[in-house]
Design an enzyme around this catalytic site. Sequence first.
Site, PDB file in Angstrom:
ATOM      1  N   LYS A   1       0.827  -1.203   0.000  1.00 32.78           N
ATOM      2  CA  LYS A   1       0.000   0.000   0.000  1.00 32.78           C
ATOM      3  C   LYS A   1       0.868   1.263   0.000  1.00 32.78           C
ATOM      4  O   LYS A   1       2.089   1.187   0.200  1.00 32.78           O
ATOM      5  CB  LYS A   1      -0.918  -0.037   1.225  1.00 32.78           C
ATOM      6  CG  LYS A   1      -1.885  -1.225   1.214  1.00 32.78           C
ATOM      7  CD  LYS A   1      -2.814  -1.197   2.421  1.00 32.78           C
ATOM      8  CE  LYS A   1      -3.774  -2.358   2.390  1.00 32.78           C
ATOM      9  NZ  LYS A   1      -4.787  -2.275   3.480  1.00 32.78           N
TER      10      LYS A   1
ATOM     11  N   TYR B   1     -12.269  -2.423  -3.586  1.00 31.61           N
ATOM     12  CA  TYR B   1     -12.787  -2.583  -2.223  1.00 31.61           C
ATOM     13  C   TYR B   1     -14.316  -2.539  -2.174  1.00 31.61           C
ATOM     14  O   TYR B   1     -14.870  -2.210  -1.122  1.00 31.61           O
ATOM     15  CB  TYR B   1     -12.212  -1.484  -1.324  1.00 31.61           C
ATOM     16  CG  TYR B   1     -10.805  -1.768  -0.823  1.00 31.61           C
ATOM     17  CD1 TYR B   1     -10.510  -2.942  -0.130  1.00 31.61           C
ATOM     18  CD2 TYR B   1      -9.778  -0.848  -1.010  1.00 31.61           C
ATOM     19  CE1 TYR B   1      -9.234  -3.198   0.347  1.00 31.61           C
ATOM     20  CE2 TYR B   1      -8.496  -1.087  -0.529  1.00 31.61           C
ATOM     21  CZ  TYR B   1      -8.237  -2.268   0.156  1.00 31.61           C
ATOM     22  OH  TYR B   1      -6.973  -2.522   0.643  1.00 31.61           O
TER      23      TYR B   1
ATOM     24  N   PHE C   1     -15.519   3.187   7.127  1.00 32.48           N
ATOM     25  CA  PHE C   1     -14.153   3.596   6.780  1.00 32.48           C
ATOM     26  C   PHE C   1     -13.893   3.581   5.271  1.00 32.48           C
ATOM     27  O   PHE C   1     -12.791   3.893   4.838  1.00 32.48           O
ATOM     28  CB  PHE C   1     -13.121   2.703   7.498  1.00 32.48           C
ATOM     29  CG  PHE C   1     -13.260   1.228   7.224  1.00 32.48           C
ATOM     30  CD1 PHE C   1     -12.764   0.662   6.053  1.00 32.48           C
ATOM     31  CD2 PHE C   1     -13.881   0.390   8.135  1.00 32.48           C
ATOM     32  CE1 PHE C   1     -12.885  -0.696   5.796  1.00 32.48           C
ATOM     33  CE2 PHE C   1     -14.010  -0.977   7.885  1.00 32.48           C
ATOM     34  CZ  PHE C   1     -13.504  -1.517   6.716  1.00 32.48           C
TER      35      PHE C   1
ATOM     36  N   ARG D   1      -1.487 -14.527   4.300  1.00 30.51           N
ATOM     37  CA  ARG D   1      -2.197 -13.863   5.397  1.00 30.51           C
ATOM     38  C   ARG D   1      -1.471 -14.081   6.728  1.00 30.51           C
ATOM     39  O   ARG D   1      -1.423 -13.185   7.571  1.00 30.51           O
ATOM     40  CB  ARG D   1      -3.649 -14.344   5.447  1.00 30.51           C
ATOM     41  CG  ARG D   1      -4.436 -13.833   4.234  1.00 30.51           C
ATOM     42  CD  ARG D   1      -5.869 -14.263   4.256  1.00 30.51           C
ATOM     43  NE  ARG D   1      -6.652 -13.587   5.279  1.00 30.51           N
ATOM     44  CZ  ARG D   1      -7.104 -12.331   5.195  1.00 30.51           C
ATOM     45  NH1 ARG D   1      -6.824 -11.605   4.129  1.00 30.51           N
ATOM     46  NH2 ARG D   1      -7.819 -11.808   6.152  1.00 30.51           N
TER      47      ARG D   1
ATOM     48  N   THR E   1      -5.205  -7.548  10.662  1.00 26.34           N
ATOM     49  CA  THR E   1      -5.453  -6.227  10.061  1.00 26.34           C
ATOM     50  C   THR E   1      -4.958  -5.104  10.977  1.00 26.34           C
ATOM     51  O   THR E   1      -4.314  -4.159  10.519  1.00 26.34           O
ATOM     52  CB  THR E   1      -6.977  -6.049   9.806  1.00 26.34           C
ATOM     53  OG1 THR E   1      -7.412  -7.118   8.976  1.00 26.34           O
ATOM     54  CG2 THR E   1      -7.271  -4.719   9.146  1.00 26.34           C
TER      55      THR E   1
ATOM     56  N   ARG F   1       2.805  -6.708   9.355  1.00 28.18           N
ATOM     57  CA  ARG F   1       2.073  -5.601   9.985  1.00 28.18           C
ATOM     58  C   ARG F   1       2.595  -5.306  11.394  1.00 28.18           C
ATOM     59  O   ARG F   1       2.645  -4.153  11.797  1.00 28.18           O
ATOM     60  CB  ARG F   1       0.582  -5.915   9.978  1.00 28.18           C
ATOM     61  CG  ARG F   1      -0.008  -5.774   8.560  1.00 28.18           C
ATOM     62  CD  ARG F   1      -1.364  -6.383   8.453  1.00 28.18           C
ATOM     63  NE  ARG F   1      -2.030  -6.054   7.192  1.00 28.18           N
ATOM     64  CZ  ARG F   1      -3.090  -6.727   6.737  1.00 28.18           C
ATOM     65  NH1 ARG F   1      -3.588  -7.738   7.421  1.00 28.18           N
ATOM     66  NH2 ARG F   1      -3.651  -6.371   5.600  1.00 28.18           N
TER      67      ARG F   1
ATOM     68  N   ASN G   1      -1.809  -0.210   6.944  1.00 25.00           N
ATOM     69  CA  ASN G   1      -1.287  -1.495   7.417  1.00 25.00           C
ATOM     70  C   ASN G   1      -0.392  -2.193   6.376  1.00 25.00           C
ATOM     71  O   ASN G   1      -0.298  -3.409   6.327  1.00 25.00           O
ATOM     72  CB  ASN G   1      -2.427  -2.396   7.907  1.00 25.00           C
ATOM     73  CG  ASN G   1      -3.404  -2.768   6.808  1.00 25.00           C
ATOM     74  OD1 ASN G   1      -3.274  -2.317   5.672  1.00 25.00           O
ATOM     75  ND2 ASN G   1      -4.376  -3.606   7.138  1.00 25.00           N
TER      76      ASN G   1
ATOM     77  N   HIS H   1      -1.933  -5.563   1.533  1.00 25.62           N
ATOM     78  CA  HIS H   1      -3.220  -6.240   1.354  1.00 25.62           C
ATOM     79  C   HIS H   1      -2.942  -7.633   0.822  1.00 25.62           C
ATOM     80  O   HIS H   1      -2.021  -7.822   0.032  1.00 25.62           O
ATOM     81  CB  HIS H   1      -4.106  -5.494   0.341  1.00 25.62           C
ATOM     82  CG  HIS H   1      -5.282  -6.317  -0.084  1.00 25.62           C
ATOM     83  ND1 HIS H   1      -6.435  -6.381   0.642  1.00 25.62           N
ATOM     84  CD2 HIS H   1      -5.445  -7.176  -1.133  1.00 25.62           C
ATOM     85  CE1 HIS H   1      -7.272  -7.235   0.058  1.00 25.62           C
ATOM     86  NE2 HIS H   1      -6.689  -7.724  -1.027  1.00 25.62           N
TER      87      HIS H   1
ATOM     88  N   GLU I   1      -9.657 -10.266  -7.561  1.00 22.35           N
ATOM     89  CA  GLU I   1      -8.644  -9.219  -7.371  1.00 22.35           C
ATOM     90  C   GLU I   1      -7.529  -9.317  -8.418  1.00 22.35           C
ATOM     91  O   GLU I   1      -7.058  -8.295  -8.923  1.00 22.35           O
ATOM     92  CB  GLU I   1      -8.077  -9.315  -5.947  1.00 22.35           C
ATOM     93  CG  GLU I   1      -9.122  -8.944  -4.901  1.00 22.35           C
ATOM     94  CD  GLU I   1      -8.645  -9.140  -3.477  1.00 22.35           C
ATOM     95  OE1 GLU I   1      -7.478  -9.557  -3.275  1.00 22.35           O
ATOM     96  OE2 GLU I   1      -9.432  -8.850  -2.559  1.00 22.35           O
TER      97      GLU I   1
HETATM   98  P1  CMP Z   1      -7.086  -4.931   3.634  1.00 24.40           P
HETATM   99  O1  CMP Z   1      -6.502  -6.252   3.924  1.00 24.40           O
HETATM  100  O2  CMP Z   1      -6.563  -4.171   2.485  1.00 24.40           O
HETATM  101  O3  CMP Z   1      -8.683  -5.078   3.477  1.00 24.40           O
HETATM  102  C1  CMP Z   1      -9.580  -4.032   3.750  1.00 24.40           C
HETATM  103  C2  CMP Z   1      -8.907  -2.882   4.396  1.00 24.40           C
HETATM  104  O4  CMP Z   1      -9.780  -2.007   5.084  1.00 24.40           O
HETATM  105  C3  CMP Z   1      -7.965  -3.375   5.483  1.00 24.40           C
HETATM  106  O5  CMP Z   1      -6.876  -4.023   4.937  1.00 24.40           O
HETATM  107  C4  CMP Z   1      -7.662  -2.109   6.222  1.00 24.40           C
HETATM  108  O6  CMP Z   1      -6.665  -1.324   5.584  1.00 24.40           O
HETATM  109  C5  CMP Z   1      -9.000  -1.382   6.102  1.00 24.40           C
HETATM  110  N1  CMP Z   1      -9.758  -1.472   7.354  1.00 24.40           N
HETATM  111  C6  CMP Z   1     -10.329  -2.561   7.877  1.00 24.40           C
HETATM  112  N2  CMP Z   1     -10.963  -2.254   9.039  1.00 24.40           N
HETATM  113  C7  CMP Z   1     -10.761  -0.928   9.237  1.00 24.40           C
HETATM  114  C8  CMP Z   1     -11.148  -0.016  10.245  1.00 24.40           C
HETATM  115  N3  CMP Z   1     -11.880  -0.427  11.293  1.00 24.40           N
HETATM  116  N4  CMP Z   1     -10.788   1.260  10.122  1.00 24.40           N
HETATM  117  C9  CMP Z   1     -10.058   1.664   9.052  1.00 24.40           C
HETATM  118  N5  CMP Z   1      -9.651   0.842   8.059  1.00 24.40           N
HETATM  119  C10 CMP Z   1      -9.990  -0.440   8.152  1.00 24.40           C
END
Ligand code: CMP
Length: 137
Positions: free
Chosen positions: A9, A49, A57, A85, A91, A102, A112, A115, A126
Site C-alpha cells: 500500500k 474494495y 471507513f 495472510r 489487520t 504488519r 497497514n 493487502h 482481485e
Molecule cells: P485490507 O486487507 O486491504 O482489506 C480491507 C482494508 O480495510 C484493510 O486491509 C484495512 O486497511 C481497512 N480497514 C479494515 N478495518 C478498518 C477499520 N476499522 N478502520 C479503518 N480501516 C480499516
Amino acid sequence: MERTLSIIKPDGVCKRLIGNVVQVFEDAGFRIAAMKMKRLSRGEAEGFYYVHKERPFFGELVDFMISGPVVIMVLEGENVIQRNRDLMGATDPREAAEGTIRARWADSKQNNIVHGSDAPESAAFEIGHFFSGIEIC
Ligand code: CMP
C-alpha cells in the site's frame, strides 16, 4: 498451486519497504508471477474494495489507497492465500503476531502496509481487477 493478490500500500511504498516485503515473500518460497507499480485511480480503488462500500471507513480507505503509488503482485505457491495472510498478520497491527509484516511495520488498521486476498474467490476477482492473463508469468 494457488495464486493470491498482494498489494504494498502507499504507506509501504512511502516508507521504502518494497524490498523488505518482497524479501519476506521470496524467503517464504512464494513465486512472484506478476508485479506492477502504479497509482490507483479512484474508480480502481473503489472497485477493488467494493465489498467494503457500506463500511464507515470506506471513503477514507479509498482516499488512502489513491494517496500514492502501490506495488501490486500476483504470488504463487502451495496454500499461498493463507500463508500470505499468516505472513501479513492481523489487520490491526496491535493484534498482529510478532514478526509479521504488519507487526513490524504498520501504523494502524488503515495504514497497514499490505493487502492480501482472503479466499480463492476474492483472489480470482482481485487478480483479474489488475492483471490480464498475458501479464502473469
Ligand atoms: P485490507 O486487507 O486491504 O482489506 C480491507 C482494508 O480495510 C484493510 O486491509 C484495512 O486497511 C481497512 N480497514 C479494515 N478495518 C478498518 C477499520 N476499522 N478502520 C479503518 N480501516 C480499516
